[in-house]
Enzyme design. Structure first.
Site, PDB file in Angstrom:
ATOM      1  N   GLU A  64       6.201  23.601 -35.310  1.00  0.00           N
ATOM      2  CA  GLU A  64       6.607  23.576 -33.900  1.00  0.00           C
ATOM      3  C   GLU A  64       8.160  23.050 -33.752  1.00  0.00           C
ATOM      4  OE1 GLU A  64       2.183  23.276 -34.536  1.00  0.00           O
ATOM      5  OE2 GLU A  64       4.005  22.002 -35.348  1.00  0.00           O
ATOM      6  N   ARG A 277       2.540  24.508 -48.178  1.00  0.00           N
ATOM      7  CA  ARG A 277       3.059  24.063 -46.786  1.00  0.00           C
ATOM      8  C   ARG A 277       3.280  22.754 -46.483  1.00  0.00           C
ATOM      9  NH1 ARG A 277       3.599  25.617 -41.721  1.00  0.00           N
ATOM     10  NH2 ARG A 277       3.010  24.298 -39.922  1.00  0.00           N
ATOM     11  N   ILE A 344       7.385  35.734 -38.241  1.00  0.00           N
ATOM     12  CA  ILE A 344       8.518  36.026 -37.790  1.00  0.00           C
ATOM     13  C   ILE A 344       9.930  35.677 -38.519  1.00  0.00           C
ATOM     14  CG2 ILE A 344      10.058  35.770 -35.644  1.00  0.00           C
ATOM     15  CD1 ILE A 344       7.149  35.217 -34.026  1.00  0.00           C
ATOM     16  N   GLU A 345       9.841  34.543 -38.992  1.00  0.00           N
ATOM     17  CA  GLU A 345      11.147  34.220 -40.056  1.00  0.00           C
ATOM     18  C   GLU A 345      11.352  35.152 -41.063  1.00  0.00           C
ATOM     19  OE1 GLU A 345      10.789  30.141 -41.156  1.00  0.00           O
ATOM     20  OE2 GLU A 345      11.192  29.505 -38.926  1.00  0.00           O
TER      21      GLU A 345
END
Length: 428
Positions: A64, A277, A344-345
């Protein structure tokens, strides 16, 4: 319902603090700034004649916070007399915020958001006096919304997403979540489906702006870092498994070993770049690699030449560099029913993308990427390795998917500007 919710928070608080302290064994950041989590702060900041308002942006964790970057930069440009109060719930989110926005000095202030009791949230709002509360993506806290309403602080939910699963879960709590939704002044949703689900909870004003994540631009410094990493791999083809979650690494490593035994289909010298992650799991994943008899190198102790089977990406804030250094990228959280992560990155760096079947948290973006030829779905870890080996052995196919990924990312830009225009009505 909200009184019961608040009571449960108070009853659970000793357990919550105990878990915080326990997590701090491996991640010391969880033991820092404890007072902020309870609504206690240092001296109240004095008035600043140049900074006339405080805009609060809540970005719970790393994803985020990185997604909020275009919005925070736009707010700083559009309202030069504002201070950004950037709040988080995780120390990794806070560290990411410092890395991204430390260059702005006193114009960006960071804090942990207190636990969601009226008492703690009230102390937080009285201390910082924000003129607006902007929540990123899914972070709707019932007492935060209610206390903001009491202090006449408008609440905006931006880059908002709500899956069918989350909607069903929210409706199980009936009046609690519907009261919170009605207290949101404005919701800027990523997709039409997200907007419809948010409106069904009772949010009074919902608009579709698209995903701000499409507006994140790969920093030149990250691309340079990626080129440096790539130089250590020499000519090896590289599969990046990014943002993997617990349970996925074992599947990936077992499939990797199976591929290694299949000399007919494995590209020569193929390197697995594995980036969990959550940083507290770096050592755990390193042990998993070694237990399978695979050779291991670590980003934190990068050799001049990476000859190992697996390179562990045990660093923070370098995801763009990892994307720049790889030939194709698998996005974690999707091999198991965890909802997936943001692809998206990877598309913005022009890399072919592989995803699993479980992408319900980013369903529309993932489906559109697959439809655009920028991404491929795989049913399991074995298929992931087969598709990766095929792509790594076919330069033309990789180049074609990379071009389609760049085009896909470019077509969806502009959500930040649309969100800022909506926010103008709330930022005096």
């Amino acid at each position: 319902m909200r009184l019961l919710y608040s009571l449960l928070w108070w009853l659970a608080l000793p357990l919550v603090l105990g878990r915080l302290w326990w997590r701090g064994r491996r991640e010391p950041g969880y033991r820092q700034h404890l007072g902020e989590r309870l609504g206690f702060y240092g001296p109240k900041p004095g008035p600043d004649r140049q900074l006339k308002r405080t805009i609060m942006v809540h970005a719970v964790s790393v994803g985020e916070t990185r997604a909020a970057e275009p919005l925070v930069e736009a707010l700083l440009r559009e309202w030069p007399a504002c201070r950004i109060l950037l709040t988080h719930m995780t120390p990794t989110g806070r560290a990411t915020g410092k890395a991204l926005f430390g260059k702005h000095g006193d114009r960006v202030v960071q804090s942990f958001l207190p636990y969601d009791t009226g008492f703690m949230v009230g102390r937080f709002l009285r201390h910082f006096e924000p003129s607006i509360c902007i929540l990123m993506e899914t972070e709707v806290w019932p007492n935060l919304v209610a206390v903001c309403d009491r202090y006449e602080v408008p609440v905006a939910l931006v880059n908002a997403r709500l899956s069918e699963r989350s909607l069903r879960r929210g409706k199980q709590f009936g009046g609690l979540m519907m009261e919170a939704a009605r207290g949101i002044t404005l919701a800027a949703a990523q997709t039409e489906a997200d907007a419809a689900r948010i409106a069904s909870l009772g949010a009074p004003e919902v608009a579709v702006t698209g995903s701000i994540k499409f507006d994140v631009v790969p920093p030149e410094s990250a691309l340079q870092a990626g080129a440096m990493l790539r130089s250590r791999f020499v000519e090896r083809p590289v599969l990046l498994c990014a943002s993997t979650r617990e349970g996925e690494e074992a599947l990936i490593l077992d499939a990797w070993r199976a591929l290694a035994a299949d000399l007919a289909n494995k590209p020569p010298g193929m390197l697995l770049l594995l980036v969990p992650r959550h940083p507290q799991r770096f050592d755990e994943v390193a042990r998993m690699v070694e237990e399978r008899g695979l050779s291991l190198a670590r980003r934190s102790a990068l050799p001049e030449r990476v000859d190992a089977d697996v390179l562990l990406g045990d660093s923070m804030g370098e995801m763009f560099a990892y994307y720049a250094a790889c030939d194709c990228a698998f996005i974690g959280g999707s091999l198991m029913p965890l909802g997936g992560q943001n692809l998206i990155e990877a598309c913005a760096v022009g890399k072919p993308v592989l995803v699993g079947e479980h992408t319900f948290n980013f369903l529309q973006a993932t489906d559109e990427a697959v439809g655009a030829g920028a991404a491929l779905r795989v049913p399991d870890a074995g298929a992931l390795m087969s598709e990766a080996a095929r792509l790594l052995g076919d330069g033309a196919a990789r180049a074609r998917m990379g071009e389609q990924a760049l085009a896909f990312a470019g077509r969806h830009r502009g959500a930040t500007a649309r969100t800022v225009e909506l926010l103008r009505q709330l930022i005096a």
